[in-house]
Design a protein around this motif. Structure first.
Motif, PDB file in Angstrom:
ATOM      1  N   CYS A  37      31.909 -32.085 -10.169  1.00 42.27           N
ATOM      2  CA  CYS A  37      32.645 -33.254  -9.661  1.00 42.27           C
ATOM      3  C   CYS A  37      32.004 -33.727  -8.353  1.00 42.27           C
ATOM      4  O   CYS A  37      32.173 -33.086  -7.322  1.00 42.27           O
ATOM      5  N   ARG A  39      32.819 -36.051  -6.389  1.00 44.38           N
ATOM      6  CA  ARG A  39      33.776 -36.331  -5.299  1.00 44.38           C
ATOM      7  C   ARG A  39      34.175 -35.030  -4.597  1.00 44.38           C
ATOM      8  O   ARG A  39      34.252 -34.976  -3.375  1.00 44.38           O
ATOM      9  N   ARG A  40      34.411 -34.010  -5.375  1.00 41.03           N
ATOM     10  CA  ARG A  40      34.785 -32.726  -4.755  1.00 41.03           C
ATOM     11  C   ARG A  40      33.642 -32.221  -3.865  1.00 41.03           C
ATOM     12  O   ARG A  40      33.865 -31.748  -2.755  1.00 41.03           O
ATOM     13  N   ALA A 299      34.534 -39.476  -9.198  1.00 42.58           N
ATOM     14  CA  ALA A 299      35.470 -38.376  -9.501  1.00 42.58           C
ATOM     15  C   ALA A 299      35.370 -38.028 -10.974  1.00 42.58           C
ATOM     16  O   ALA A 299      35.289 -38.912 -11.824  1.00 42.58           O
ATOM     17  N   LEU A 300      35.357 -36.745 -11.280  1.00 39.00           N
ATOM     18  CA  LEU A 300      35.354 -36.287 -12.678  1.00 39.00           C
ATOM     19  C   LEU A 300      36.571 -35.375 -12.875  1.00 39.00           C
ATOM     20  O   LEU A 300      36.450 -34.150 -12.913  1.00 39.00           O
ATOM     21  N   PRO A 301      37.772 -35.987 -12.969  1.00 38.30           N
ATOM     22  CA  PRO A 301      38.961 -35.128 -13.044  1.00 38.30           C
ATOM     23  C   PRO A 301      39.076 -34.376 -14.368  1.00 38.30           C
ATOM     24  O   PRO A 301      38.675 -34.879 -15.407  1.00 38.30           O
ATOM     25  N   LYS A 305      39.752 -28.108 -13.509  1.00 41.51           N
ATOM     26  CA  LYS A 305      39.035 -28.218 -12.230  1.00 41.51           C
ATOM     27  C   LYS A 305      39.973 -28.656 -11.107  1.00 41.51           C
ATOM     28  O   LYS A 305      39.965 -28.118 -10.014  1.00 41.51           O
ATOM     29  N   CYS A 306      40.780 -29.687 -11.396  1.00 41.09           N
ATOM     30  CA  CYS A 306      41.607 -30.270 -10.330  1.00 41.09           C
ATOM     31  C   CYS A 306      42.664 -29.272  -9.842  1.00 41.09           C
ATOM     32  O   CYS A 306      43.018 -29.269  -8.668  1.00 41.09           O
ATOM     33  N   CYS A 309      41.182 -27.393  -7.142  1.00 40.14           N
ATOM     34  CA  CYS A 309      40.379 -28.161  -6.191  1.00 40.14           C
ATOM     35  C   CYS A 309      41.017 -28.115  -4.802  1.00 40.14           C
ATOM     36  O   CYS A 309      42.187 -28.447  -4.634  1.00 40.14           O
ATOM     37  N   ARG A 312      42.137 -31.814  -3.522  1.00 43.07           N
ATOM     38  CA  ARG A 312      42.789 -32.704  -4.476  1.00 43.07           C
ATOM     39  C   ARG A 312      43.794 -33.648  -3.806  1.00 43.07           C
ATOM     40  O   ARG A 312      44.048 -34.732  -4.299  1.00 43.07           O
ATOM     41  N   CYS A 315      42.214 -37.004  -3.121  1.00 45.07           N
ATOM     42  CA  CYS A 315      41.548 -37.629  -4.272  1.00 45.07           C
ATOM     43  C   CYS A 315      42.531 -38.471  -5.084  1.00 45.07           C
ATOM     44  O   CYS A 315      43.343 -37.935  -5.842  1.00 45.07           O
ATOM     45  N   TYR A 318      42.918 -37.902  -8.871  1.00 46.97           N
ATOM     46  CA  TYR A 318      43.777 -36.792  -9.295  1.00 46.97           C
ATOM     47  C   TYR A 318      45.236 -37.252  -9.385  1.00 46.97           C
ATOM     48  O   TYR A 318      45.935 -36.965 -10.355  1.00 46.97           O
TER      49      TYR A 318
END
Ligand code: SF4
Length: 412
Positions: A37, A39-40, A299-301, A305-306, A309, A312, A315, A318
């Protein structure tokens, strides 16, 4: 702050992110995280000048992860001392003396725990209560840490270093520092390896070089995972391409993932496999670096994963997908975004739906919690869904594990 840095409004108070620049070097884990991800990756490594002076978003530490860090730190300390004393195994008289000089494994574990907890000071996500709980949880795990360290050490072979007084690869040097040296015959704990042509680096837990072998070992404190073997193959590539540590261009022989209960050893990749891997890594790094120029990190929610995170709450992607509280069952832990409504009791508030303005959740908190201000939009992490037959509404409890973040009007 440099002019080239991109600011990103996360929508959370005091959390405007100054996004990171291209890293000087990538590592196995940083590449993997970027691919999982972007964004993360960006938000975890950004700077938050309004929040604190350190780089990255403060992590909320959990005892299980800290435990792994402690075991790693203890192994590093002890193996370095054993190597310096030219011990070949834990069973020799010299090794017993080394452990005695260190005060015993338990003392090394306790020191590592203290050092780790000291490094957490100043973390804005850790109040005194959380810090005390962490400290107690870690203390309870001292015997377990000691047993794990003993298990790893009992299976660690340390070939003697014939050139004990000669120049040694030094684990303390930075990957870019001038002090990197060839890895001569012997054992090299925590040695940095660098592939300048790829801008890739890694720190190997244990590299052993003998006349006819070069073996790489990585200590793993978590559960077995196939990705650990991928990481070892990447270390073999680093060894192959490192023109300083491996100045004689010797091939690696075997790669070992060392777990507390057993070891998994595989042959090191051959030359054609290494060239395929090198090309693959080159492409992965090029793809990762295209993500760095986005002003809004992609972002790849995903549910899995979320849920784990650490950023989160920063984000929006999310929160657009977060499940509604009424779809969850009692006892579930969940995150919630809403508006603080009227106070219901000394330590309870109504939370209103952002969409309808209706009362959706009765939020109960411990007496020590600061009052929530009406009309503020908030995101709450780790609420527990409870049941109260006397209340005709969803009841949720703010526990010691919960966190509350106030939103600004900014949109991310
Ligand atoms: S919450 Fe999910 S989508 Fe957002 S940064 Fe974290 S992992 Fe990525």
């Amino acid at each position: 702050m440099s002019e080239n840095r991109i600011s990103f409004a996360t929508g959370v108070e005091a959390s405007e992110a100054v996004l990171p620049l291209r890293p000087a070097y990538w590592s196995y884990s940083s590449l993997q995280e970027m691919e999982a991800c972007p964004r993360r990756w960006m938000l975890s490594r950004a700077e938050y000048p309004e929040l604190w002076g350190k780089r990255g978003y403060p992590r909320l530490p959990v005892a299980a992860a800290l435990f792994g860090d402690v075991v790693h730190a203890v192994l590093e300390t002890i193996v370095k001392r054993l190597v310096a004393a030219r011990c070949t195994s834990l069973r020799t008289a010299e090794a017993v003396q080394v452990l005695r000089d260190l005060g015993g494994i338990t003392a090394v574990v306790e020191t590592a725990m203290r050092n780790l907890l000291a490094m957490l000071e100043g973390n804005p996500r850790l109040d005194d209560d959380r810090m005390k709980r962490l400290s107690v949880e870690l203390r309870d795990r001292v015997p377990h840490a000691r047993a794990q360290v003993q298990a790893y050490l009992s299976r660690t072979a340390l070939p003697a270093t014939p050139h004990a007084t000669g120049p040694q690869a030094d684990s303390r040097t930075s990957v870019r520092g001038p002090g990197r040296r060839p890895a001569v015959l012997g054992t090299h704990p925590e040695i940095p390896l660098v592939a300048e042509t790829l801008r890739l680096m890694g720190r190997v837990d244990l590299l052993t070089v003998t006349q006819d072998r070069v073996d790489i070992t990585d200590y793993k404190t978590g559960a077995e995972d196939p990705s650990h073997l991928d990481q070892l193959r990447l270390y073999a590539l680093l060894w192959d391409l490192d023109r300083i540590a491996n100045h004689e261009r010797r091939p690696a022989t075997e790669l070992t993932a060392a777990y507390s209960s057993r070891e998994i050893t595989i042959p090191a990749p051959g030359d054609s496999q290494l060239r395929d891997l090198e090309e693959n890594v080159r492409q992965r790094i090029a793809a990762a670096e295209t993500e760095l120029v986005a002003s809004v990190p992609r972002a790849l929610p995903s549910k899995q994963k979320c849920a784990l995170c650490q950023v989160r709450h920063l984000c929006n992607a999310y929160w657009e997908q977060a499940p509604e509280a009424h779809t969850l069952s009692r006892g579930t832990w969940f995150d919630y975004q809403g508006v603080v409504g009227p106070q219901n009791g000394a330590h309870s508030w109504w939370l209103l739906s952002e969409r309808t303005g209706q009362k959706t959740i009765l939020l109960r908190a411990a007496a020590t919690m600061r009052a929530l201000l009406p009309s503020r939009r908030i995101r709450v992490l780790n609420l527990r869904l409870d049941d109260d037959p006397e209340v005709e509404a969803i009841v949720a409890t703010l526990t010691a594990a919960s966190e509350v973040f106030v939103l600004t009007d900014s949109k991310g």
